[in-house]
Design a protein around this motif. Sequence first.
Motif, PDB file in Angstrom:
ATOM      1  N   ASP A  41       0.847  -1.175   0.000  1.00 57.67           N
ATOM      2  CA  ASP A  41       0.000   0.000   0.000  1.00 57.67           C
ATOM      3  C   ASP A  41       0.892   1.236   0.000  1.00 57.67           C
ATOM      4  O   ASP A  41       2.117   1.139   0.095  1.00 57.67           O
ATOM      5  CB  ASP A  41      -0.976  -0.010   1.174  1.00 57.67           C
ATOM      6  CG  ASP A  41      -0.288  -0.125   2.537  1.00 57.67           C
ATOM      7  OD1 ASP A  41       0.941   0.073   2.615  1.00 57.67           O
ATOM      8  OD2 ASP A  41      -0.983  -0.421   3.524  1.00 57.67           O
ATOM      9  N   ALA A  42       0.288   2.401  -0.095  1.00 55.91           N
ATOM     10  CA  ALA A  42       1.065   3.637  -0.254  1.00 55.91           C
ATOM     11  C   ALA A  42       2.013   3.884   0.909  1.00 55.91           C
ATOM     12  O   ALA A  42       3.125   4.385   0.726  1.00 55.91           O
ATOM     13  CB  ALA A  42       0.122   4.831  -0.421  1.00 55.91           C
ATOM     14  N   GLY A  43       1.596   3.522   2.126  1.00 55.04           N
ATOM     15  CA  GLY A  43       2.417   3.796   3.299  1.00 55.04           C
ATOM     16  C   GLY A  43       3.344   2.674   3.696  1.00 55.04           C
ATOM     17  O   GLY A  43       4.003   2.755   4.739  1.00 55.04           O
ATOM     18  N   LEU A  44       3.421   1.615   2.899  1.00 51.32           N
ATOM     19  CA  LEU A  44       4.245   0.434   3.203  1.00 51.32           C
ATOM     20  C   LEU A  44       3.827  -0.238   4.504  1.00 51.32           C
ATOM     21  O   LEU A  44       4.642  -0.925   5.141  1.00 51.32           O
ATOM     22  CB  LEU A  44       5.734   0.809   3.276  1.00 51.32           C
ATOM     23  CG  LEU A  44       6.374   1.373   2.003  1.00 51.32           C
ATOM     24  CD1 LEU A  44       7.862   1.654   2.242  1.00 51.32           C
ATOM     25  CD2 LEU A  44       6.208   0.431   0.829  1.00 51.32           C
ATOM     26  N   GLU A  45       2.578  -0.079   4.888  1.00 52.78           N
ATOM     27  CA  GLU A  45       2.103  -0.717   6.108  1.00 52.78           C
ATOM     28  C   GLU A  45       1.697  -2.165   5.861  1.00 52.78           C
ATOM     29  O   GLU A  45       1.814  -3.019   6.733  1.00 52.78           O
ATOM     30  CB  GLU A  45       0.920   0.064   6.686  1.00 52.78           C
ATOM     31  CG  GLU A  45       1.290   1.460   7.180  1.00 52.78           C
ATOM     32  CD  GLU A  45       0.087   2.215   7.700  1.00 52.78           C
ATOM     33  OE1 GLU A  45      -1.058   1.762   7.444  1.00 52.78           O
ATOM     34  OE2 GLU A  45       0.288   3.248   8.359  1.00 52.78           O
ATOM     35  N   ASN A  46       1.189  -2.432   4.685  1.00 51.22           N
ATOM     36  CA  ASN A  46       0.798  -3.777   4.279  1.00 51.22           C
ATOM     37  C   ASN A  46       1.531  -4.139   2.994  1.00 51.22           C
ATOM     38  O   ASN A  46       1.698  -3.284   2.123  1.00 51.22           O
ATOM     39  CB  ASN A  46      -0.710  -3.859   4.007  1.00 51.22           C
ATOM     40  CG  ASN A  46      -1.548  -3.533   5.219  1.00 51.22           C
ATOM     41  OD1 ASN A  46      -1.736  -4.366   6.093  1.00 51.22           O
ATOM     42  ND2 ASN A  46      -2.061  -2.300   5.270  1.00 51.22           N
ATOM     43  N   TYR A  47       1.970  -5.367   2.884  1.00 57.20           N
ATOM     44  CA  TYR A  47       2.539  -5.814   1.617  1.00 57.20           C
ATOM     45  C   TYR A  47       2.049  -7.216   1.316  1.00 57.20           C
ATOM     46  O   TYR A  47       1.651  -7.981   2.208  1.00 57.20           O
ATOM     47  CB  TYR A  47       4.067  -5.758   1.627  1.00 57.20           C
ATOM     48  CG  TYR A  47       4.743  -6.834   2.441  1.00 57.20           C
ATOM     49  CD1 TYR A  47       4.961  -8.120   1.923  1.00 57.20           C
ATOM     50  CD2 TYR A  47       5.175  -6.569   3.728  1.00 57.20           C
ATOM     51  CE1 TYR A  47       5.574  -9.102   2.673  1.00 57.20           C
ATOM     52  CE2 TYR A  47       5.790  -7.551   4.482  1.00 57.20           C
ATOM     53  CZ  TYR A  47       5.998  -8.823   3.954  1.00 57.20           C
ATOM     54  OH  TYR A  47       6.601  -9.798   4.716  1.00 57.20           O
TER      55      TYR A  47
END
Length: 209
Positions: A102-108
């Motif tokens: 996701d945009a914030g690198l919180e989920n991949y």
Amino acid sequence: MPPARAGSPLRSPVVAGVVGLVVGAVVVGVPWLLTSSSSSPFGADKSALTAPASIGAFTPMVKNSKTPAATLKTMEESATVGAKNLSAAYGGAAAVSQEYSDAGLENYVVLEAVRAQSPIPYVPYEDAHALGMDKPEQEIDTFGQVHCLIANIPVAVGQAAQPNGTSAVTCERTSAHLTVRLRFGGDGDVMHSPQQAAALVDTAWGELS
């Protein structure tokens, strides 16, 4: 591999993402032989297969401006090797491997797609209540046509579940000539909602089928 738990050193989604790709590139599960009499095992099809530009709100991690430049080459190489190993495991079928975030690198998620059929996931039976646990440590949950490998943090019968105690490790959907699998990680909430994780697989399936 169960997801990193609270207190684990793999808290950074970027570092964990790189590890996820390396694992995907090196350790490829060998599927059961589904069509032993066929010249194309597993229904293998070599038609071109291209990773989608996005999976819902998830885009390739190598294109995310927040991804450290030092990890880009490793990610690209791991994706290439992962696709090669995945193809080899399915009799030469066309395959792709790509990590998205996701945009914030919180989920991949690590996408593994191959033009071949897979057996549904399996875990050994465990009588959780006989062991004094509310749920087994691993189980398979099904959402429509998606099967998810779920990991549960052990909780004694009668005790409250731990926050984010349930995690989708992998979710996949398969047909006669296509398997789409996502491996989940990061510090966000997607992997802790198996139903949401399964829906993301359906989204990827729609992009690839």
